[in-house]
Motif scaffolding. Structure first.
Motif, short mmCIF file in Angstrom:
data_model
loop_
_atom_site.label_atom_id
_atom_site.label_comp_id
_atom_site.label_asym_id
_atom_site.label_seq_id
_atom_site.Cartn_x
_atom_site.Cartn_y
_atom_site.Cartn_z
N PHE A 1 0.83 -1.21 0.00
CA PHE A 1 0.00 0.00 0.00
C PHE A 1 0.87 1.26 0.00
O PHE A 1 0.58 2.21 -0.73
CB PHE A 1 -0.95 0.02 1.20
CG PHE A 1 -2.26 -0.68 0.96
CD1 PHE A 1 -3.26 -0.08 0.19
CD2 PHE A 1 -2.50 -1.93 1.50
CE1 PHE A 1 -4.47 -0.73 -0.04
CE2 PHE A 1 -3.71 -2.59 1.27
CZ PHE A 1 -4.69 -1.99 0.50
N LEU A 2 1.92 1.24 0.84
CA LEU A 2 2.76 2.44 0.92
C LEU A 2 3.46 2.72 -0.40
O LEU A 2 3.56 3.87 -0.84
CB LEU A 2 3.77 2.33 2.06
CG LEU A 2 3.17 2.38 3.47
CD1 LEU A 2 4.25 2.27 4.53
CD2 LEU A 2 2.35 3.66 3.69
N LYS A 3 3.90 1.65 -1.08
CA LYS A 3 4.54 1.82 -2.39
C LYS A 3 3.54 2.46 -3.37
O LYS A 3 3.88 3.40 -4.10
CB LYS A 3 5.01 0.45 -2.91
CG LYS A 3 5.58 0.47 -4.32
CD LYS A 3 6.93 1.15 -4.35
CE LYS A 3 7.51 1.19 -5.76
NZ LYS A 3 8.62 2.14 -5.87
N LEU A 4 2.33 1.95 -3.36
CA LEU A 4 1.31 2.49 -4.26
C LEU A 4 1.06 3.98 -3.96
O LEU A 4 1.03 4.82 -4.86
CB LEU A 4 0.01 1.69 -4.10
CG LEU A 4 -1.16 2.08 -5.00
CD1 LEU A 4 -0.83 1.81 -6.47
CD2 LEU A 4 -2.42 1.32 -4.61
N LEU A 5 0.91 4.30 -2.66
CA LEU A 5 0.64 5.69 -2.28
C LEU A 5 1.82 6.59 -2.61
O LEU A 5 1.64 7.74 -3.05
CB LEU A 5 0.28 5.76 -0.79
CG LEU A 5 -1.01 5.02 -0.40
CD1 LEU A 5 -1.16 4.96 1.11
CD2 LEU A 5 -2.24 5.68 -1.04
N GLU A 6 3.04 6.08 -2.42
CA GLU A 6 4.24 6.85 -2.76
C GLU A 6 4.27 7.18 -4.25
O GLU A 6 4.62 8.29 -4.65
CB GLU A 6 5.50 6.03 -2.48
CG GLU A 6 6.12 6.25 -1.13
CD GLU A 6 7.17 5.17 -0.85
OE1 GLU A 6 7.22 4.74 0.31
OE2 GLU A 6 7.89 4.76 -1.79
N GLU A 7 3.95 6.18 -5.05
CA GLU A 7 3.97 6.38 -6.51
C GLU A 7 2.89 7.37 -6.93
O GLU A 7 3.12 8.20 -7.81
CB GLU A 7 3.77 5.05 -7.24
CG GLU A 7 5.01 4.17 -7.20
CD GLU A 7 6.25 4.83 -7.80
OE1 GLU A 7 6.12 5.48 -8.86
OE2 GLU A 7 7.33 4.71 -7.21
N ILE A 8 1.72 7.30 -6.30
CA ILE A 8 0.67 8.27 -6.61
C ILE A 8 1.16 9.67 -6.22
O ILE A 8 1.04 10.63 -6.98
CB ILE A 8 -0.64 7.95 -5.86
CG1 ILE A 8 -1.21 6.61 -6.31
CG2 ILE A 8 -1.67 9.07 -6.08
CD1 ILE A 8 -2.35 6.10 -5.42
N ASN A 9 1.77 9.76 -5.04
CA ASN A 9 2.26 11.04 -4.54
C ASN A 9 3.33 11.63 -5.46
O ASN A 9 3.44 12.84 -5.58
CB ASN A 9 2.83 10.84 -3.13
CG ASN A 9 3.21 12.15 -2.48
OD1 ASN A 9 2.41 13.08 -2.43
ND2 ASN A 9 4.44 12.23 -2.00
N ARG A 10 4.08 10.76 -6.12
CA ARG A 10 5.12 11.22 -7.04
C ARG A 10 4.53 11.89 -8.28
O ARG A 10 5.13 12.77 -8.86
CB ARG A 10 5.98 10.03 -7.50
CG ARG A 10 7.40 10.06 -6.97
CD ARG A 10 8.13 8.73 -7.14
NE ARG A 10 7.75 7.95 -8.30
CZ ARG A 10 8.23 8.14 -9.52
NH1 ARG A 10 9.10 9.09 -9.76
NH2 ARG A 10 7.82 7.37 -10.53
N VAL A 11 3.35 11.41 -8.69
CA VAL A 11 2.77 11.91 -9.94
C VAL A 11 1.70 13.00 -9.77
O VAL A 11 1.37 13.66 -10.73
CB VAL A 11 2.23 10.74 -10.84
CG1 VAL A 11 3.37 9.82 -11.22
CG2 VAL A 11 1.12 9.97 -10.16
N VAL A 12 1.19 13.18 -8.51
CA VAL A 12 0.17 14.24 -8.34
C VAL A 12 0.78 15.64 -8.40
O VAL A 12 1.95 15.82 -8.16
CB VAL A 12 -0.65 14.14 -7.02
CG1 VAL A 12 -1.60 12.97 -7.08
CG2 VAL A 12 0.23 14.11 -5.81
#
Ligand code: GDP
Ligand code: MG
Length: 173
Positions: free
Chosen positions: A162-173
């Motif tokens: 989950f954290l990896k997914l959220l980190e990746e989303i955070n990178r692109v927002v």
């Protein structure tokens, strides 16, 4: 009284995949650190939330569950989703064979920039494994997905996925 944290972002994440692969349990593990042994298919629960801090941003993950309606997921479910956890069961080959269809479903209904994490769940059931890790790694690389094997039962890798997914989303927002 509650000191309300300042929320920088709300990220909608959808959990998808065949019935009985462990979607609801993975979500409960991440949101509440719980595993429910006598869970029947969840009725009525639409999403759970957990707030995490990533790179000094307070992020509220709003994670949607199909709630037993896997065959009737509508485009409203995908609307506004920034991430998807696409779950299969490492002991059920069919649930992995269907992953390609779920990816098509995402490509058709979700935003094209959605971040997808492929998750092979029930990794605790090693002697019943029917899906080799390499098959999933290859599929994920091919399709540009992140990949992890998890156990909602033991908790292994649930948080990190989950954290990896959220980190990746955070990178692109
Ligand atoms: P869903 O239909 O995808 O939401 O699946 P559920 O979360 O309801 O789980 C389906 C069944 O698999 C339940 O009996 C769970 O207890 C079991 N289950 C879920 N995750 C795991 C896991 O990581 N390991 C094992 N051994 N069983 C699991
Ligand atoms: Mg469920």
């Amino acid at each position: 009284y509650d000191v309300q944290e300042k929320i920088d972002y709300v990220f909608k994440v959808v959990v998808i995949g065949d019935s009985a692969v462990g979607k609801t349990q993975i979500l409960s593990r991440f949101a509440k650190n719980e595993f429910c042994f006598d869970s029947k298919s969840t009725i009525g629960v639409e999403f759970q939330t957990r707030t995490v801090t990533i790179n000094a941003k307070v992020i509220k993950a709003q994670i949607w569950d199909t709630a037993g309606q896997e065959r009737a997921v509508t485009s409203a479910y995908y609307r506004g989703a920034l991430g998807a956890m696409l779950v299969y069961d490492i002991t059920k080959r069919q649930s992995f064979d269907h992953v390609a269809r779920w990816v098509e479903e995402l490509r058709a209904h979700a935003d094209s920039s959605i971040v997808i994490m492929l998750v092979g769940n029930k990794a605790d059931l090693v002697d019943q494994r029917m899906v080799p890790t390499e098959d999933a790694v290859e599929f994920a690389e091919d399709q540009g997905l992140f990949f992890s094997e998890t156990s909602a039962l033991s908790g292994d890798n649930v948080e990190s996925a989950f954290l990896k997914l959220l980190e990746e989303i955070n990178r692109v927002v």
